[in-house]
Design an enzyme around this catalytic site. Structure first.
Site, PDB file in Angstrom:
ATOM      1  N   CYS A  78       0.825  -1.207   0.000  1.00  0.00           N
ATOM      2  CA  CYS A  78       0.000   0.000   0.000  1.00  0.00           C
ATOM      3  C   CYS A  78       0.862   1.261   0.000  1.00  0.00           C
ATOM      4  O   CYS A  78       1.875   1.319   0.690  1.00  0.00           O
ATOM      5  CB  CYS A  78      -0.957   0.075   1.179  1.00  0.00           C
ATOM      6  SG  CYS A  78      -2.096  -1.281   1.285  1.00  0.00           S
ATOM      7  N   ARG A 135       4.293  -0.384  -4.665  1.00  0.00           N
ATOM      8  CA  ARG A 135       3.987  -0.858  -3.308  1.00  0.00           C
ATOM      9  C   ARG A 135       2.675  -1.633  -3.256  1.00  0.00           C
ATOM     10  O   ARG A 135       2.387  -2.316  -2.271  1.00  0.00           O
ATOM     11  CB  ARG A 135       3.893   0.326  -2.347  1.00  0.00           C
ATOM     12  CG  ARG A 135       5.166   1.119  -2.238  1.00  0.00           C
ATOM     13  CD  ARG A 135       4.967   2.279  -1.289  1.00  0.00           C
ATOM     14  NE  ARG A 135       4.764   1.822   0.062  1.00  0.00           N
ATOM     15  CZ  ARG A 135       5.703   1.741   0.984  1.00  0.00           C
ATOM     16  NH1 ARG A 135       6.922   2.107   0.698  1.00  0.00           N
ATOM     17  NH2 ARG A 135       5.430   1.318   2.192  1.00  0.00           N
ATOM     18  N   TRP A 165      -2.713  -2.830  -1.746  1.00  0.00           N
ATOM     19  CA  TRP A 165      -2.330  -4.233  -1.873  1.00  0.00           C
ATOM     20  C   TRP A 165      -3.203  -4.948  -0.848  1.00  0.00           C
ATOM     21  O   TRP A 165      -3.019  -4.782   0.360  1.00  0.00           O
ATOM     22  CB  TRP A 165      -0.848  -4.400  -1.558  1.00  0.00           C
ATOM     23  CG  TRP A 165      -0.324  -5.796  -1.742  1.00  0.00           C
ATOM     24  CD1 TRP A 165       0.133  -6.347  -2.902  1.00  0.00           C
ATOM     25  CD2 TRP A 165      -0.173  -6.807  -0.744  1.00  0.00           C
ATOM     26  NE1 TRP A 165       0.542  -7.641  -2.680  1.00  0.00           N
ATOM     27  CE2 TRP A 165       0.370  -7.947  -1.359  1.00  0.00           C
ATOM     28  CE3 TRP A 165      -0.458  -6.869   0.631  1.00  0.00           C
ATOM     29  CZ2 TRP A 165       0.636  -9.129  -0.670  1.00  0.00           C
ATOM     30  CZ3 TRP A 165      -0.193  -8.049   1.316  1.00  0.00           C
ATOM     31  CH2 TRP A 165       0.361  -9.158   0.667  1.00  0.00           C
ATOM     32  N   ASN A 201      -2.443   2.258   5.726  1.00  0.00           N
ATOM     33  CA  ASN A 201      -1.519   1.187   5.370  1.00  0.00           C
ATOM     34  C   ASN A 201      -1.211   0.435   6.664  1.00  0.00           C
ATOM     35  O   ASN A 201      -0.933   1.069   7.680  1.00  0.00           O
ATOM     36  CB  ASN A 201      -0.243   1.811   4.776  1.00  0.00           C
ATOM     37  CG  ASN A 201       0.753   0.769   4.325  1.00  0.00           C
ATOM     38  OD1 ASN A 201       0.433  -0.417   4.263  1.00  0.00           O
ATOM     39  ND2 ASN A 201       1.949   1.207   4.013  1.00  0.00           N
ATOM     40  N   GLY A 202      -1.274  -0.888   6.639  1.00  0.00           N
ATOM     41  CA  GLY A 202      -1.026  -1.665   7.860  1.00  0.00           C
ATOM     42  C   GLY A 202      -2.197  -2.597   8.113  1.00  0.00           C
ATOM     43  O   GLY A 202      -3.028  -2.816   7.238  1.00  0.00           O
ATOM     44  N   GLU A 222      18.135 -17.895  -5.411  1.00  0.00           N
ATOM     45  CA  GLU A 222      17.760 -16.557  -5.884  1.00  0.00           C
ATOM     46  C   GLU A 222      17.322 -16.610  -7.356  1.00  0.00           C
ATOM     47  O   GLU A 222      16.350 -15.961  -7.744  1.00  0.00           O
ATOM     48  CB  GLU A 222      18.945 -15.590  -5.681  1.00  0.00           C
ATOM     49  CG  GLU A 222      18.748 -14.184  -6.210  1.00  0.00           C
ATOM     50  CD  GLU A 222      17.583 -13.419  -5.604  1.00  0.00           C
ATOM     51  OE1 GLU A 222      16.959 -13.905  -4.638  1.00  0.00           O
ATOM     52  OE2 GLU A 222      17.270 -12.336  -6.124  1.00  0.00           O
ATOM     53  N   LYS A 277      13.642 -15.465  -8.620  1.00  0.00           N
ATOM     54  CA  LYS A 277      13.445 -14.436  -9.657  1.00  0.00           C
ATOM     55  C   LYS A 277      12.519 -14.960 -10.744  1.00  0.00           C
ATOM     56  O   LYS A 277      11.612 -14.265 -11.175  1.00  0.00           O
ATOM     57  CB  LYS A 277      14.769 -14.030 -10.313  1.00  0.00           C
ATOM     58  CG  LYS A 277      15.701 -13.074  -9.615  1.00  0.00           C
ATOM     59  CD  LYS A 277      15.186 -11.720  -9.265  1.00  0.00           C
ATOM     60  CE  LYS A 277      14.353 -11.707  -8.029  1.00  0.00           C
ATOM     61  NZ  LYS A 277      14.936 -11.331  -6.795  1.00  0.00           N
ATOM     62  N   GLU A 290       8.784 -15.440  -9.425  1.00  0.00           N
ATOM     63  CA  GLU A 290       7.988 -14.271  -9.045  1.00  0.00           C
ATOM     64  C   GLU A 290       7.599 -13.399 -10.225  1.00  0.00           C
ATOM     65  O   GLU A 290       6.573 -12.733 -10.173  1.00  0.00           O
ATOM     66  CB  GLU A 290       8.609 -13.465  -7.898  1.00  0.00           C
ATOM     67  CG  GLU A 290       9.872 -12.746  -8.167  1.00  0.00           C
ATOM     68  CD  GLU A 290      10.401 -12.013  -6.925  1.00  0.00           C
ATOM     69  OE1 GLU A 290       9.633 -11.707  -5.998  1.00  0.00           O
ATOM     70  OE2 GLU A 290      11.603 -11.731  -6.900  1.00  0.00           O
ATOM     71  N   HIS A 320      18.620 -36.765  -3.778  1.00  0.00           N
ATOM     72  CA  HIS A 320      17.851 -37.178  -2.599  1.00  0.00           C
ATOM     73  C   HIS A 320      16.363 -36.858  -2.773  1.00  0.00           C
ATOM     74  O   HIS A 320      15.637 -36.737  -1.788  1.00  0.00           O
ATOM     75  CB  HIS A 320      18.407 -36.496  -1.348  1.00  0.00           C
ATOM     76  CG  HIS A 320      19.824 -36.883  -1.069  1.00  0.00           C
ATOM     77  ND1 HIS A 320      20.174 -38.127  -0.596  1.00  0.00           N
ATOM     78  CD2 HIS A 320      20.990 -36.215  -1.261  1.00  0.00           C
ATOM     79  CE1 HIS A 320      21.491 -38.202  -0.473  1.00  0.00           C
ATOM     80  NE2 HIS A 320      22.008 -37.047  -0.879  1.00  0.00           N
ATOM     81  N   LYS A 362       6.222  -4.638  -3.119  1.00  0.00           N
ATOM     82  CA  LYS A 362       7.652  -4.400  -2.956  1.00  0.00           C
ATOM     83  C   LYS A 362       8.100  -4.568  -1.513  1.00  0.00           C
ATOM     84  O   LYS A 362       9.113  -5.179  -1.225  1.00  0.00           O
ATOM     85  CB  LYS A 362       7.990  -2.997  -3.465  1.00  0.00           C
ATOM     86  CG  LYS A 362       9.462  -2.625  -3.351  1.00  0.00           C
ATOM     87  CD  LYS A 362      10.305  -3.456  -4.288  1.00  0.00           C
ATOM     88  CE  LYS A 362      11.780  -3.187  -4.136  1.00  0.00           C
ATOM     89  NZ  LYS A 362      12.568  -4.286  -4.721  1.00  0.00           N
TER      90      LYS A 362
HETATM   91  O1  M6R Z   1      12.844  -5.042   1.778  1.00  0.00           O
HETATM   92  P1  M6R Z   1      13.334  -6.423   2.155  1.00  0.00           P
HETATM   93  O2  M6R Z   1      14.678  -6.711   1.602  1.00  0.00           O
HETATM   94  O3  M6R Z   1      13.250  -6.690   3.622  1.00  0.00           O
HETATM   95  O4  M6R Z   1      12.315  -7.407   1.426  1.00  0.00           O
HETATM   96  C1  M6R Z   1      12.402  -8.787   1.619  1.00  0.00           C
HETATM   97  C2  M6R Z   1      11.566  -9.525   0.593  1.00  0.00           C
HETATM   98  O5  M6R Z   1      10.223  -9.164   0.693  1.00  0.00           O
HETATM   99  C3  M6R Z   1      12.042  -9.267  -0.843  1.00  0.00           C
HETATM  100  O6  M6R Z   1      13.398  -9.572  -0.998  1.00  0.00           O
HETATM  101  C4  M6R Z   1      11.229 -10.108  -1.844  1.00  0.00           C
HETATM  102  O7  M6R Z   1      11.505 -11.453  -1.675  1.00  0.00           O
HETATM  103  C5  M6R Z   1      11.498  -9.652  -3.282  1.00  0.00           C
HETATM  104  N1  M6R Z   1      10.273  -9.616  -4.015  1.00  0.00           N
HETATM  105  C6  M6R Z   1      12.415 -10.548  -4.013  1.00  0.00           C
HETATM  106  O8  M6R Z   1      12.580 -10.199  -5.344  1.00  0.00           O
END
Ligand code: M6R
Length: 598
Positions: free
Chosen positions: A2, A27, A74, A100-101, A470, A474, A477, A493, A593
């Site tokens: 948000c 956001r 969001w 927001n929250g 990672e 990527k 997502e 395994h 984000k």
């Molecule tokens: O702002 P932060 O680094 O604490 O965020 C952590 C995760 O939410 C963030 O890395 C998320 O996994 C990303 N979408 C990855 O691309």
């Protein structure tokens, strides 16, 4: 999670709110709305979908006024639709709020308010705030907000308008809010990118603070109404940094920024072969390091375990922040508690940090002034510049850079020699990343082979196991292709059962001690028909050529630094696959984000 923007001044507010929402859209982007106050009248427009929908609606009608608030959502409580979009009204239509929250006790509050005759229209937790403020309002919106917030459990970044008063009341607990100070105008926003084109002077509101914004003044108080001290700070980011400047997406721009952002993380921190960090603890008094983080930042943390143990010889434990906070972790006074977060606002990471009351704490954070950066005892800022793409790229490589600096620094402070060849290689990393970026067109062509893929495995060993994780994150997502990362040797395994001619397997293979072992794992995949994509610094090796369907060559470097190189083609590949599938990679479905709720 948000986005909030508000403005009070002399300019027409609607264009300012829309421009701010556009910058905050990363956001949250399932619905959006604005509310403008003019001549004791509140006018609200809300739309499901992206900000463009709201903008289109605003183009078809005139919304005049110089005071207003806006929100991009969001969804947490209630599906994304116009009714659940913010702003929300009280029963009288005199009070409008954006939030927001999460209001944790909203159900009991709603029940109580309904029994007192309040009528709710949305399924959101946020609407309860509008009615609660209404309950306490007689003639002064500020005191009504203070009384209402005393009843609330949970987190809020809140902005409130009342049609009888030319002011915006804002308050924060757990969700970031900043006040932007201009000439005869004041802004509120959930992050600096929303207001950067108007002012660089900001005040970071602290938890349990409230601000009263009027056209040419602002006051900051605590939630008991007592005036608080504050500091006006200068944002260092430039406008260019929050624009796409010719790139199709922020993610692509941020991938290409990595040579420069890593240089910024390194700047002034290596001098004459020595590592310079100003940290408030003595490494000699640290017996163990605990690192907590979420998502991509957790992958950086895991790389930290490999590297700190190898370089600095101190045991390291790594935890998902969300798990750490709910088990009974043992934290000792001689621990160093490290949190890694791009945003510095991730709710779980912040909660984990708040458990580390008995030991030294260190934040590796990108956003200056964020809550985590203010609550840790020592910090290493990434200086990566704003990361807008929801999929983290440059923050990851800068986090790994900061971790390597930390490992080397601890080693140095413990009196051990630092390998100067490693330091030289470290400084050369940005140039080596440029070599990969120059090959992006080739990686793009290769990526088109995978647009119909359903499953991917990513395999790496040692410090490149977290890189495999990672790479898989990527891809899933932003392209919505199922992908998993494993240590290469772990494949036999279990995951090996999945391998057939439809499975793409990405191997990260570097020269070195375990080269032969990884090649054996490649043989096992090949024997079962899996298609191998090899990220390697030794493409000339016979077995690599024989076993791989696709090869991406990366420059050689020191093993400890190899994650910084190997992750780049994985980021590019994910981007090109997702873009070829027509996905808006900066706004992948269901993601936000910064996750400021549990
Ligand atoms: O702002 P932060 O680094 O604490 O965020 C952590 C995760 O939410 C963030 O890395 C998320 O996994 C990303 N979408 C990855 O691309």
């Amino acid at each position: 999670m948000c986005g909030i923007i508000g403005y009070i001044g002399k300019k027409q507010v609607a264009p300012i709110l829309i421009a701010g929402l556009r910058r905050l859209e990363y956001r949250g982007y399932d619905s959006a709305g604005i509310c403008v106050l003019e001549n004791n009248n509140l006018e609200t427009i809300k739309k499901r979908g992206h900000i463009a929908e709201l903008e289109q609606e605003l183009n078809s009608r005139e919304v005049l006024g110089t005071i207003g608030i806006a929100h991009t959502r969001w969804a947490t409580h209630g599906e994304p639709n116009e009714t659940n979009a913010h702003p929300h009204y009280d029963c009288t239509g005199n009070i409008s709020i954006i939030h927001n929250g999460i209001i944790e006790n909203f159900q009991s509050l709603k029940k109580l308010l309904e029994s007192e005759g309040h009528k709710f229209v949305s399924e959101t937790d946020s609407e309860v705030l509008a009615h609660l403020i209404e309950k306490f309002y007689s003639s002064d919106i500020e005191s009504a907000v203070i009384k209402a917030l005393k009843q609330v459990e949970g987190t809020f970044g809140l902005a409130v308008l009342c049609k009888n008063e030319e002011k915006i009341i804002v308050a924060r607990r757990g969700s970031p809010l900043i006040i932007g100070v201009g000439e005869d105008e004041v802004f509120v926003a959930s992050d600096a990118s929303a207001i950067l084109e108007y002012t660089k002077k900001v005040i970071y509101l602290k938890d349990n603070e409230l601000a009263i914004l009027s056209r040419d003044n602002y006051e900051i108080k605590n939630l008991d109404g007592v005036v608080s001290d504050f500091e006006i700070q200068e944002i260092k980011w430039s406008l260019d940094e929050i624009e796409k400047v010719g790139f199709k997406h922020f993610m692509l721009k941020e991938i290409f920024e990595q040579p420069r952002s890593i240089e910024n993380t390194l700047r002034g921190r290596i001098n004459g072969g020595k590592i310079k960090l100003s940290l408030n603890f003595n490494p000699k008094s640290i017996n163990r390091i605990i690192i907590t983080a979420c998502g991509t930042s957790w992958h950086s943390a895991l790389i930290g375990k490999y590297l700190i143990e190898k370089i600095a010889k101190i045991p390291v434990e790594v935890d998902y922040a969300s798990e750490f906070r709910y088990r009974d972790p043992i934290i000792r006074s001689d621990d160093l508690f490290v949190v890694i977060s791009q945003s510095g606002e991730t709710a779980d990471t912040l909660a984990a940090l708040r458990q580390a009351t008995v030991c030294e704490t260190l934040g590796i954070v990108n956003v200056v002034g964020s809550t985590i950066s203010r609550e840790v005892k020592s910090g290493i800022y990434l200086h990566a510049g704003p990361e807008i793409g929801v999929a983290s790229t440059k923050a990851f490589t800068c986090q790994v850079t900061a971790i390597i600096l930390l490992a080397l620094y601890i080693r140095q402070e413990l009196g051990m020699d630092i390998d100067q060849r490693l330091v030289e290689e470290f400084i050369a990393i940005p140039e080596k990343i440029k070599i990969i970026l120059d090959k992006s067109e080739k990686i793009k062509e290769l990526s088109y082979n995978f647009t119909d893929a359903k499953n991917f495995l990513y395999l790496g060993r040692g410090v490149n196991f977290p890189v495999a994780l990672e790479g898989a994150l990527k891809l899933k997502e932003i392209s919505y292709i199922h992908a998993e990362g494993y240590p290469a040797a772990e494949m036999k395994h279990g995951p090996i059962a999945l391998i057939d001619e439809n499975m793409f397997v990405v191997f990260i293979v570097n020269k070195g001690e375990i080269f032969e072992k990884v090649v054996s794992n490649m043989q096992e995949v090949k024997a079962r028909g899996g298609k191998i994509i090899c990220i390697t610094d030794c493409p000339e090796e016979e077995m690599i050529k024989k076993l791989s369907s696709f090869i991406i060559t990366v420059p050689e470097t020191h093993e400890e630094l190899s994650p910084l190189i190997n992750v780049i083609p994985l980021q590019l590949m994910s981007y090109f696959v997702a873009d070829a599938k027509g996905i808006n990679v900066d706004k992948p479905r269901n993601l936000a984000k910064s996750v400021t709720v549990e």
